[in-house]
Write a protein that holds these residues in place. Sequence first.
Motif, PDB file in Angstrom:
ATOM      1  N   LYS A 170       0.872  -1.174   0.000  1.00 51.41           N
ATOM      2  CA  LYS A 170       0.000   0.000   0.000  1.00 51.41           C
ATOM      3  C   LYS A 170       0.911   1.225   0.000  1.00 51.41           C
ATOM      4  O   LYS A 170       1.712   1.393   0.922  1.00 51.41           O
ATOM      5  CB  LYS A 170      -0.897  -0.017   1.236  1.00 51.41           C
ATOM      6  N   ALA A 171       0.813   2.081  -1.004  1.00 54.28           N
ATOM      7  CA  ALA A 171       1.771   3.177  -1.146  1.00 54.28           C
ATOM      8  C   ALA A 171       1.065   4.476  -1.517  1.00 54.28           C
ATOM      9  O   ALA A 171       0.117   4.486  -2.305  1.00 54.28           O
ATOM     10  CB  ALA A 171       2.818   2.834  -2.205  1.00 54.28           C
ATOM     11  N   ALA A 172       1.564   5.584  -0.945  1.00 50.44           N
ATOM     12  CA  ALA A 172       1.010   6.901  -1.246  1.00 50.44           C
ATOM     13  C   ALA A 172       1.993   7.974  -0.790  1.00 50.44           C
ATOM     14  O   ALA A 172       2.812   7.745   0.101  1.00 50.44           O
ATOM     15  CB  ALA A 172      -0.338   7.098  -0.546  1.00 50.44           C
ATOM     16  N   VAL A 173       1.891   9.134  -1.407  1.00 48.60           N
ATOM     17  CA  VAL A 173       2.655  10.303  -0.957  1.00 48.60           C
ATOM     18  C   VAL A 173       2.013  10.836   0.312  1.00 48.60           C
ATOM     19  O   VAL A 173       0.800  11.066   0.356  1.00 48.60           O
ATOM     20  CB  VAL A 173       2.685  11.396  -2.042  1.00 48.60           C
ATOM     21  N   ILE A 174       2.814  11.038   1.367  1.00 49.61           N
ATOM     22  CA  ILE A 174       2.256  11.488   2.641  1.00 49.61           C
ATOM     23  C   ILE A 174       2.788  12.848   3.079  1.00 49.61           C
ATOM     24  O   ILE A 174       2.284  13.424   4.045  1.00 49.61           O
ATOM     25  CB  ILE A 174       2.523  10.465   3.764  1.00 49.61           C
ATOM     26  N   ALA A 175       3.793  13.386   2.387  1.00 50.95           N
ATOM     27  CA  ALA A 175       4.336  14.700   2.757  1.00 50.95           C
ATOM     28  C   ALA A 175       4.952  15.344   1.527  1.00 50.95           C
ATOM     29  O   ALA A 175       5.495  14.655   0.657  1.00 50.95           O
ATOM     30  CB  ALA A 175       5.370  14.566   3.871  1.00 50.95           C
ATOM     31  N   ARG A 176       4.882  16.679   1.479  1.00 48.71           N
ATOM     32  CA  ARG A 176       5.438  17.440   0.367  1.00 48.71           C
ATOM     33  C   ARG A 176       6.073  18.720   0.899  1.00 48.71           C
ATOM     34  O   ARG A 176       5.612  19.277   1.902  1.00 48.71           O
ATOM     35  CB  ARG A 176       4.353  17.820  -0.649  1.00 48.71           C
ATOM     36  N   GLN A 177       7.097  19.191   0.196  1.00 52.74           N
ATOM     37  CA  GLN A 177       7.722  20.464   0.546  1.00 52.74           C
ATOM     38  C   GLN A 177       8.401  21.038  -0.686  1.00 52.74           C
ATOM     39  O   GLN A 177       9.220  20.375  -1.318  1.00 52.74           O
ATOM     40  CB  GLN A 177       8.741  20.287   1.676  1.00 52.74           C
ATOM     41  N   VAL A 178       8.074  22.274  -1.019  1.00 51.61           N
ATOM     42  CA  VAL A 178       8.710  22.963  -2.138  1.00 51.61           C
ATOM     43  C   VAL A 178       9.931  23.709  -1.623  1.00 51.61           C
ATOM     44  O   VAL A 178       9.848  24.446  -0.637  1.00 51.61           O
ATOM     45  CB  VAL A 178       7.733  23.937  -2.817  1.00 51.61           C
ATOM     46  N   ILE A 179      11.061  23.519  -2.303  1.00 59.05           N
ATOM     47  CA  ILE A 179      12.306  24.172  -1.889  1.00 59.05           C
ATOM     48  C   ILE A 179      12.988  24.786  -3.112  1.00 59.05           C
ATOM     49  O   ILE A 179      12.799  24.316  -4.234  1.00 59.05           O
ATOM     50  CB  ILE A 179      13.283  23.188  -1.205  1.00 59.05           C
ATOM     51  N   PRO A 180      13.782  25.828  -2.914  1.00 61.38           N
ATOM     52  CA  PRO A 180      14.553  26.379  -4.035  1.00 61.38           C
ATOM     53  C   PRO A 180      15.692  25.437  -4.407  1.00 61.38           C
ATOM     54  O   PRO A 180      16.158  24.648  -3.586  1.00 61.38           O
ATOM     55  CB  PRO A 180      15.091  27.704  -3.470  1.00 61.38           C
TER      56      PRO A 180
END
Length: 217
Positions: A170-180
Amino acid sequence: MWLLRPPGVYRPQEDTWLLADALRTAPLPPRATVLDVCTGTGALAVTAGQLGAAEVTAVDVSRRAAAAAWMNGRVNGVPIRTICGHFGDLVGSERFDVVLANPPYVPAPDVPGSGKARAWDAGDRGRAVLNRLCAVIPLLLNDKGMALIVHSELCDPDATVHQLRGANLKAAVIARQVIPFGPVMRSRAAWLESAGLIEPGQRHEELVVIRADVTSQ
């Protein structure tokens, strides 16, 4: 957390801490055995120990990284078993409750065989290590085990999720962060544009943490 970082060992940065935060919210199962893949300084291994893991193993192809992880565990009061080698070498001999991975994922024209760039460069689509990792993670996890993987949007999170689900996780994206972009990405921005991996003028990327869970074995 105090960390020794010898020359040539990957410096913990935004991707490291994003994965560490995801681990804090997971949480760890009781008496968890943890494997930290491509450990670098061992920052994630130390984090797992501080969060209550019963046994922590860290693996890296770099001798300097393996030594740094062992020392950083000692300094921070976390016993870490370190292995200098490839994570695939553990298949068939050990399984873990949790696998953590911050692998090389930066797209590059070539995959270096040695030198400090091997800590981040991963082929023309950034998946030279990720594809191997996704293939072996199901073989490294215990029943009800969990994996947490961090990488950039530039190397196709959907492909990671698809590969893991194809292995009955069972797989999914659980966190995101935009960085330069950091120095490495800025230095090859023109190549990334020509390869169609970023938009013209783009100088940022989104990091993602993907969680994969064993549902049955």
